[in-house]
Design an enzyme around this catalytic site. Sequence first.
Site, mmCIF file in Angstrom:
data_model
loop_
_atom_site.group_PDB
_atom_site.id
_atom_site.type_symbol
_atom_site.label_atom_id
_atom_site.label_comp_id
_atom_site.label_asym_id
_atom_site.label_seq_id
_atom_site.Cartn_x
_atom_site.Cartn_y
_atom_site.Cartn_z
ATOM 1 N N ARG A 150 13.222 27.598 45.639
ATOM 2 C CA ARG A 150 14.385 27.187 45.319
ATOM 3 C C ARG A 150 14.863 25.759 45.406
ATOM 4 O O ARG A 150 14.217 25.155 46.333
ATOM 5 C CB ARG A 150 15.644 28.244 45.208
ATOM 6 N N GLY A 151 15.974 25.438 45.016
ATOM 7 C CA GLY A 151 16.277 23.883 45.442
ATOM 8 C C GLY A 151 16.012 23.127 44.446
ATOM 9 O O GLY A 151 14.877 23.120 43.963
ATOM 10 N N ALA A 152 16.739 22.095 43.896
ATOM 11 C CA ALA A 152 16.604 21.365 42.496
ATOM 12 C C ALA A 152 15.235 20.767 42.688
ATOM 13 O O ALA A 152 14.286 20.966 41.669
ATOM 14 C CB ALA A 152 17.710 20.557 42.190
ATOM 15 N N ARG A 188 15.366 28.479 35.334
ATOM 16 C CA ARG A 188 16.742 28.473 35.725
ATOM 17 C C ARG A 188 17.291 27.368 34.970
ATOM 18 O O ARG A 188 16.694 26.321 34.606
ATOM 19 C CB ARG A 188 16.652 28.070 37.085
ATOM 20 N N GLN A 235 21.596 30.536 51.872
ATOM 21 C CA GLN A 235 20.461 29.527 52.142
ATOM 22 C C GLN A 235 21.049 28.799 53.299
ATOM 23 O O GLN A 235 20.060 28.171 53.959
ATOM 24 C CB GLN A 235 20.630 28.611 50.989
ATOM 25 N N ASP A 246 22.545 19.893 42.246
ATOM 26 C CA ASP A 246 21.618 20.411 41.157
ATOM 27 C C ASP A 246 21.575 19.530 39.752
ATOM 28 O O ASP A 246 20.479 19.639 39.199
ATOM 29 C CB ASP A 246 21.881 21.919 40.906
ATOM 30 N N ASN A 275 26.764 21.796 42.325
ATOM 31 C CA ASN A 275 25.879 22.266 43.346
ATOM 32 C C ASN A 275 26.169 23.653 43.763
ATOM 33 O O ASN A 275 26.912 24.384 43.071
ATOM 34 C CB ASN A 275 26.288 21.170 44.543
ATOM 35 N N LYS A 276 25.400 24.140 44.602
ATOM 36 C CA LYS A 276 25.623 25.667 45.210
ATOM 37 C C LYS A 276 27.149 26.211 45.200
ATOM 38 O O LYS A 276 27.897 25.365 45.655
ATOM 39 C CB LYS A 276 25.079 25.796 46.370
HETATM 40 O O1 MRU Z 1 19.958 28.344 43.847
HETATM 41 P P1 MRU Z 1 19.410 27.282 44.772
HETATM 42 O O2 MRU Z 1 19.227 27.798 46.337
HETATM 43 O O3 MRU Z 1 18.267 26.771 43.895
HETATM 44 O O4 MRU Z 1 20.533 26.167 44.783
HETATM 45 C C1 MRU Z 1 20.163 25.317 45.759
HETATM 46 C C2 MRU Z 1 21.393 24.053 45.720
HETATM 47 O O5 MRU Z 1 22.451 24.485 45.243
HETATM 48 C C3 MRU Z 1 21.003 22.875 46.533
HETATM 49 O O6 MRU Z 1 22.004 22.365 47.222
HETATM 50 C C4 MRU Z 1 20.594 21.806 45.594
HETATM 51 O O7 MRU Z 1 19.555 22.382 44.428
HETATM 52 C C5 MRU Z 1 19.964 20.520 46.224
HETATM 53 S S1 MRU Z 1 18.616 20.883 47.112
HETATM 54 C C6 MRU Z 1 18.090 19.260 47.685
#
Ligand code: MRU
Length: 354
Positions: free
Chosen positions: A45-47, A88, A197, A238, A248-249
């Site tokens: 996970r993470g963009a 996603r 996370q 994201d 973002n999250k």
């Molecule tokens: O749902 P996730 O864990 O994929 O969400 C991740 C985030 O919101 C991060 O802050 C974002 O992707 C930046 S990662 C460098």
Amino acid sequence: MLPTIAREDDAVVMIDQRKLPAREVYVRCKTAPEVARAIKTMVIRGAPAIGVAAAMGVALGMRKSQARGTQKFAAEFYKVCELMASTRPTAVNLFWAIERMKRSFGGAAEAGESVDQIKDRLDREAQAIHDEDLASCRAMGAFGAEVVPDNARILTHCNAGALATAGYGTALGVIRGAVEAGKRVTVVAGETRPFLQGARLTAWELVRDGIETTVITDSMAGAIMRQGTIDLVVVGADRIAANGDTANKIGTYTVAVLAREHNIPFYVAAPLSTIDLHTPDGQHIPIEERNAREVTHLAGSQLTPVGVGIRNPAFDVTPHHFIAGIITERGILRAPYTESLKRAFETEAVTTRT
Ligand code: MRU
């Protein structure tokens, strides 16, 4: 450096982020559908990391294709791209990486390459997406270090670290960059309900790096800011719309509002692959709604009564006027973002976004 994701001849290997920090387990995805499933179920996970995973998944899927002719091979290629795109919806890096793979495929077809040559080309493109992301994170770290005062107490939310990228991280890259520049920093990591996370992944990364870190529950951020113990907020993103509005999250928006109230600068760190000039503003960013079970259950135990309503939007949008700057691999972009974001692409268009 943490091995977030790597390509082997017959697999894409990734650390299972659902199991951290209790267990360090590596998952070997041997087919494109297995990679897609890993993205959907948050093994990775993470963009930026899911962009890399999708690109490697496409390359792996096509490497294993039995198609002999280019027409059948092309039909399979576009199907695999579609599968990756369905995993996603919010992080634009996913679609950006798939687009890059499509452009690479288009270039190969135009050049009249054979199926085997196209397979090699797709492997190289996926690896380039990985390597460029790592380089971008390091550049963000160097630029971002400038806004981190010595002895800074930095609050971050979610995990925008090595695990969320090809390595080093965006927001955590800025923290690492500051430390490498000789600054002393301490970090407060919001736990990031419901997937945790912050508590699990950010804390794990920073403790491994020897950076002093304290985990708080998300609802503690305001009280801690009010005590005057936070100097700076840095988060990842994201998807950043053309006007600077940033998805973002979930919980990031709350942190941004609180930072404004307490006069704490709020920075976003993200590579250009997270900026989506085709989306005019935050209202147009699709927000993923995840399974209610992530909220109702914790480690298999049910927290909520049966029959209660549950919401689980995975992201929120922080309006651009809360953002002090967007730290990218091209430098720190400032308001007005409609102009600075566009300008940041002017040289990039020649290289990777043609
Ligand atoms: O749902 P996730 O864990 O994929 O969400 C991740 C985030 O919101 C991060 O802050 C974002 O992707 C930046 S990662 C460098």
